[in-house]
Scaffold this motif. Structure first.
Motif, PDB file in Angstrom:
ATOM      1  N   MET A  14       0.832  -1.194   0.000  1.00 32.76           N
ATOM      2  CA  MET A  14       0.000   0.000   0.000  1.00 32.76           C
ATOM      3  C   MET A  14       0.876   1.256   0.000  1.00 32.76           C
ATOM      4  O   MET A  14       0.568   2.237  -0.687  1.00 32.76           O
ATOM      5  CB  MET A  14      -0.923  -0.011   1.230  1.00 32.76           C
ATOM      6  N   ALA A  15       1.981   1.225   0.752  1.00 39.92           N
ATOM      7  CA  ALA A  15       2.909   2.356   0.775  1.00 39.92           C
ATOM      8  C   ALA A  15       3.558   2.553  -0.594  1.00 39.92           C
ATOM      9  O   ALA A  15       3.739   3.693  -1.044  1.00 39.92           O
ATOM     10  CB  ALA A  15       3.966   2.140   1.847  1.00 39.92           C
ATOM     11  N   VAL A  16       3.908   1.456  -1.265  1.00 36.02           N
ATOM     12  CA  VAL A  16       4.484   1.555  -2.613  1.00 36.02           C
ATOM     13  C   VAL A  16       3.473   2.183  -3.566  1.00 36.02           C
ATOM     14  O   VAL A  16       3.829   3.044  -4.382  1.00 36.02           O
ATOM     15  CB  VAL A  16       4.931   0.164  -3.122  1.00 36.02           C
ATOM     16  N   TYR A  17       2.210   1.783  -3.460  1.00 34.69           N
ATOM     17  CA  TYR A  17       1.167   2.367  -4.308  1.00 34.69           C
ATOM     18  C   TYR A  17       1.029   3.873  -4.035  1.00 34.69           C
ATOM     19  O   TYR A  17       0.871   4.665  -4.962  1.00 34.69           O
ATOM     20  CB  TYR A  17      -0.176   1.691  -4.079  1.00 34.69           C
ATOM     21  N   ALA A  18       1.065   4.256  -2.767  1.00 34.92           N
ATOM     22  CA  ALA A  18       0.939   5.680  -2.412  1.00 34.92           C
ATOM     23  C   ALA A  18       2.110   6.483  -2.971  1.00 34.92           C
ATOM     24  O   ALA A  18       1.916   7.584  -3.511  1.00 34.92           O
ATOM     25  CB  ALA A  18       0.851   5.838  -0.901  1.00 34.92           C
ATOM     26  N   VAL A  19       3.318   5.949  -2.862  1.00 28.83           N
ATOM     27  CA  VAL A  19       4.493   6.632  -3.401  1.00 28.83           C
ATOM     28  C   VAL A  19       4.377   6.752  -4.919  1.00 28.83           C
ATOM     29  O   VAL A  19       4.701   7.799  -5.498  1.00 28.83           O
ATOM     30  CB  VAL A  19       5.787   5.899  -2.977  1.00 28.83           C
ATOM     31  N   ALA A  20       3.899   5.696  -5.571  1.00 27.26           N
ATOM     32  CA  ALA A  20       3.709   5.747  -7.028  1.00 27.26           C
ATOM     33  C   ALA A  20       2.693   6.827  -7.400  1.00 27.26           C
ATOM     34  O   ALA A  20       2.893   7.563  -8.371  1.00 27.26           O
ATOM     35  CB  ALA A  20       3.260   4.389  -7.555  1.00 27.26           C
ATOM     36  N   GLY A  21       1.621   6.930  -6.631  1.00 21.46           N
ATOM     37  CA  GLY A  21       0.618   7.964  -6.894  1.00 21.46           C
ATOM     38  C   GLY A  21       1.195   9.366  -6.740  1.00 21.46           C
ATOM     39  O   GLY A  21       0.954  10.243  -7.582  1.00 21.46           O
ATOM     40  N   LEU A  22       1.974   9.573  -5.687  1.00 23.95           N
ATOM     41  CA  LEU A  22       2.599  10.888  -5.481  1.00 23.95           C
ATOM     42  C   LEU A  22       3.618  11.192  -6.578  1.00 23.95           C
ATOM     43  O   LEU A  22       3.718  12.342  -7.038  1.00 23.95           O
ATOM     44  CB  LEU A  22       3.269  10.941  -4.116  1.00 23.95           C
TER      45      LEU A  22
END
Length: 176
Positions: A14-22
């Motif tokens: 989930m953190a990787v997805y959030a970083v990708a979104g940012l």
């Protein structure tokens, strides 16, 4: 029998997805400002946010577990793996991390004695269904329970969880 979707996205993923979104927001915003000038920062943020939301929907939509008649399919955005029902030892509905309830399958893996596949993680049920989230989680519990019953997989459930599910969501405890 229809396919049942379940699965819990781990915190690291989930953190990787959030970083990708940012990162997508930053790249689109920088590109917009680079092409159209500094006056288009908010336009870049808007379009970057829209692209990031689409990316997050795609990532989270691809991530999950599908239970079918023949097999269990674990999917991530970059791949998938298939498990046979013969590898499932048992199911359990118990206390998970951070006080949430966790519905998981115990798998018999050739290299490890047991491996866990978490299908569902919900906050404790303390009241009757009050919204769409509660209704969807109740449906998922019933769908998973039905497929496990059809596959004759034993499910253990903590008494306090069984009592709360029966009292608030009208889900009868499992029978042997």
């Amino acid at each position: 029998m229809a396919m049942v979707r379940a699965g819990v996205v781990p915190g690291r993923r989930m953190a990787v997805y959030a970083v990708a979104g940012l990162a997508v927001v930053g790249v689109v915003c920088a590109g917009t400002v680079g092409v159209f000038g500094l006056n288009r920062v908010f336009t870049g943020l808007f379009f970057g946010g829209a692209v990031a939301i689409a990316l997050l929907f795609a990532l989270f939509g691809r991530d999950g577990v599908e239970l079918t008649e023949d097999r269990i399919v674990r999917r991530t955005p970059w791949g998938s793996s298939t498990l046979g029902w013969d590898r499932v030892v048992a199911g359990r509905f118990a206390l998970g991390e951070k006080g949430r309830w966790s519905l998981a399958l115990d798998l018999n893996d050739g290299s490890e004695p047991h491996h866990e596949l978490v299908l569902l993680s919900i906050p404790p049920v303390t009241a009757p269904i009050s919204g769409a989230y509660d209704m969807r989680k109740r449906e998922q519990v019933n769908e998973i329970r039905n497929i496990l019953r059809q596959k004759k997989i034993p499910v253990t459930i903590l008494p306090e969880i069984a009592d709360a599910l029966q009292r608030h969501w009208k889900i009868a405890p499992p029978t042997r």
